[in-house]
Scaffold this motif. Structure first.
Motif, PDB file in Angstrom:
ATOM      1  N   THR A 165       0.823  -1.206   0.000  1.00 43.09           N
ATOM      2  CA  THR A 165       0.000   0.000   0.000  1.00 43.09           C
ATOM      3  C   THR A 165       0.860   1.261   0.000  1.00 43.09           C
ATOM      4  O   THR A 165       0.494   2.263  -0.628  1.00 43.09           O
ATOM      5  CB  THR A 165      -0.985   0.011   1.189  1.00 43.09           C
ATOM      6  OG1 THR A 165      -0.261  -0.084   2.412  1.00 43.09           O
ATOM      7  CG2 THR A 165      -1.995  -1.116   1.077  1.00 43.09           C
TER       8      THR A 165
ATOM      9  N   ASP B 143       0.714   4.169  -2.852  1.00 37.24           N
ATOM     10  CA  ASP B 143       0.546   5.582  -2.521  1.00 37.24           C
ATOM     11  C   ASP B 143       1.676   6.423  -3.106  1.00 37.24           C
ATOM     12  O   ASP B 143       1.439   7.523  -3.624  1.00 37.24           O
ATOM     13  CB  ASP B 143       0.504   5.787  -1.008  1.00 37.24           C
ATOM     14  CG  ASP B 143      -0.823   5.387  -0.398  1.00 37.24           C
ATOM     15  OD1 ASP B 143      -1.784   5.132  -1.148  1.00 37.24           O
ATOM     16  OD2 ASP B 143      -0.894   5.332   0.844  1.00 37.24           O
TER      17      ASP B 143
ATOM     18  N   LEU C  60       0.564   9.215  -5.633  1.00 41.61           N
ATOM     19  CA  LEU C  60       0.487  10.545  -5.024  1.00 41.61           C
ATOM     20  C   LEU C  60       1.736  11.405  -5.178  1.00 41.61           C
ATOM     21  O   LEU C  60       1.664  12.624  -5.027  1.00 41.61           O
ATOM     22  CB  LEU C  60       0.124  10.415  -3.545  1.00 41.61           C
ATOM     23  CG  LEU C  60      -1.220   9.739  -3.277  1.00 41.61           C
ATOM     24  CD1 LEU C  60      -1.418   9.514  -1.793  1.00 41.61           C
ATOM     25  CD2 LEU C  60      -2.357  10.551  -3.869  1.00 41.61           C
TER      26      LEU C  60
ATOM     27  N   ALA D 169       2.007  12.940   1.795  1.00 39.68           N
ATOM     28  CA  ALA D 169       1.663  11.596   1.328  1.00 39.68           C
ATOM     29  C   ALA D 169       2.923  10.799   1.001  1.00 39.68           C
ATOM     30  O   ALA D 169       3.032   9.620   1.362  1.00 39.68           O
ATOM     31  CB  ALA D 169       0.759  11.684   0.101  1.00 39.68           C
TER      32      ALA D 169
ATOM     33  N   ALA E 299       4.359   7.487   3.021  1.00 42.43           N
ATOM     34  CA  ALA E 299       4.676   6.239   2.316  1.00 42.43           C
ATOM     35  C   ALA E 299       6.106   5.792   2.608  1.00 42.43           C
ATOM     36  O   ALA E 299       6.363   4.610   2.850  1.00 42.43           O
ATOM     37  CB  ALA E 299       4.465   6.420   0.819  1.00 42.43           C
TER      38      ALA E 299
ATOM     39  N   LYS F 212      -6.428   5.342   6.203  1.00 41.86           N
ATOM     40  CA  LYS F 212      -7.103   5.101   4.921  1.00 41.86           C
ATOM     41  C   LYS F 212      -8.619   5.203   5.089  1.00 41.86           C
ATOM     42  O   LYS F 212      -9.305   5.735   4.216  1.00 41.86           O
ATOM     43  CB  LYS F 212      -6.727   3.725   4.365  1.00 41.86           C
ATOM     44  CG  LYS F 212      -5.296   3.620   3.896  1.00 41.86           C
ATOM     45  CD  LYS F 212      -5.113   4.426   2.645  1.00 41.86           C
ATOM     46  CE  LYS F 212      -3.741   4.231   2.035  1.00 41.86           C
ATOM     47  NZ  LYS F 212      -3.584   5.048   0.832  1.00 41.86           N
TER      48      LYS F 212
ATOM     49  N   PRO G  16     -10.253   6.950  -5.905  1.00 39.40           N
ATOM     50  CA  PRO G  16      -9.456   6.871  -4.675  1.00 39.40           C
ATOM     51  C   PRO G  16     -10.290   6.495  -3.454  1.00 39.40           C
ATOM     52  O   PRO G  16      -9.769   5.891  -2.514  1.00 39.40           O
ATOM     53  CB  PRO G  16      -8.821   8.256  -4.528  1.00 39.40           C
ATOM     54  CG  PRO G  16      -9.492   9.130  -5.501  1.00 39.40           C
ATOM     55  CD  PRO G  16     -10.153   8.265  -6.520  1.00 39.40           C
TER      56      PRO G  16
ATOM     57  N   ASP H 258      -8.957   3.564  -1.247  1.00 41.37           N
ATOM     58  CA  ASP H 258      -8.662   3.745   0.177  1.00 41.37           C
ATOM     59  C   ASP H 258      -9.485   2.799   1.047  1.00 41.37           C
ATOM     60  O   ASP H 258      -8.982   2.273   2.050  1.00 41.37           O
ATOM     61  CB  ASP H 258      -8.869   5.199   0.602  1.00 41.37           C
ATOM     62  CG  ASP H 258      -7.688   6.088   0.238  1.00 41.37           C
ATOM     63  OD1 ASP H 258      -6.622   5.548  -0.111  1.00 41.37           O
ATOM     64  OD2 ASP H 258      -7.829   7.317   0.311  1.00 41.37           O
TER      65      ASP H 258
END
Length: 133
Positions: free
Chosen positions: A10, A14, A18, A65, A69, A88, A110, A114
Motif C-alpha cells: 500500500t 501511494d 500521489l 503523502a 509512504a 485510509k 481513490p 482507500d
C-alpha cells in the motif's frame, strides 16, 4: 501476505499515485490527467483553477503523502498496518463527504482504493501483535 508485505504494497501504491502531487509544475499536469479520466467517466473533465495558494496546498499534501509512504516502507510493523488502516478509512470518509458535496466523480476511484486498502491493512494489522520486518 503478511502485514509487512501489505504495508509495503500500500505504501508503494501511494508513492506512485500521489508523488506527482508533491512536485511543483508536475502537479497541474497530473491533475489534468485525473480530470481527463473524470471526463471519460462522465464528469465535467475540466480541472479547477487552483491558483498559487491552492497549488501550494496540493504540493504540501503530496509531500506529506510521500513522506508517509516512505515512513511505512522503512518500518512496516503490525502497529503501522493498524494505523495506516485507520488513516485510509478516515481518508475514504473525507473523500465520500467531498463527493456528497459535489466533488468530481473521478474521486470515487481513490475512495474505493482507500476503502480497499483500509480493509487490506486492517486484515494484516489485526492478524498478530508481533513486530514484523
Amino acid at each position: 501476505m503478511n502485514a509487512a508485505g501489505i504495508v509495503r504494497q500500500t505504501a508503494l501504491s501511494d508513492l506512485v499515485i500521489l508523488a506527482p502531487f508533491a512536485i511543483p509544475g508536475l502537479a497541474p499536469l497530473y491533475l489534468d490527467l485525473w480530470f481527463g479520466l473524470d471526463g471519460l467517466l462522465g464528469g465535467g473533465g475540466i480541472a479547477p483553477d487552483l491558483g498559487p495558494t491552492g497549488w501550494l496546498l496540493v504540493n504540501l499534501f503530496g509531500l506529506f503523502a510521500v513522506w508517509s509512504a516512505i515512513l511505512r516502507l522503512m518500518g512496516p510493523t503490525v502497529l503501522v498496518a493498524r494505523r495506516a488502516a485507520l488513516a485510509k478509512l478516515v481518508a475514504a470518509i473525507i473523500i465520500a463527504v467531498g463527493l456528497m458535496q459535489g466533488a468530481a466523480p473521478v474521486f470515487a476511484l481513490p475512495l474505493a482504493a482507500d476503502l480497499g486498502a483500509a480493509v487490506f491493512l486492517a486484515w494484516g494489522g489485526w492478524r498478530g501483535d508481533r513486530e514484523i520486518g
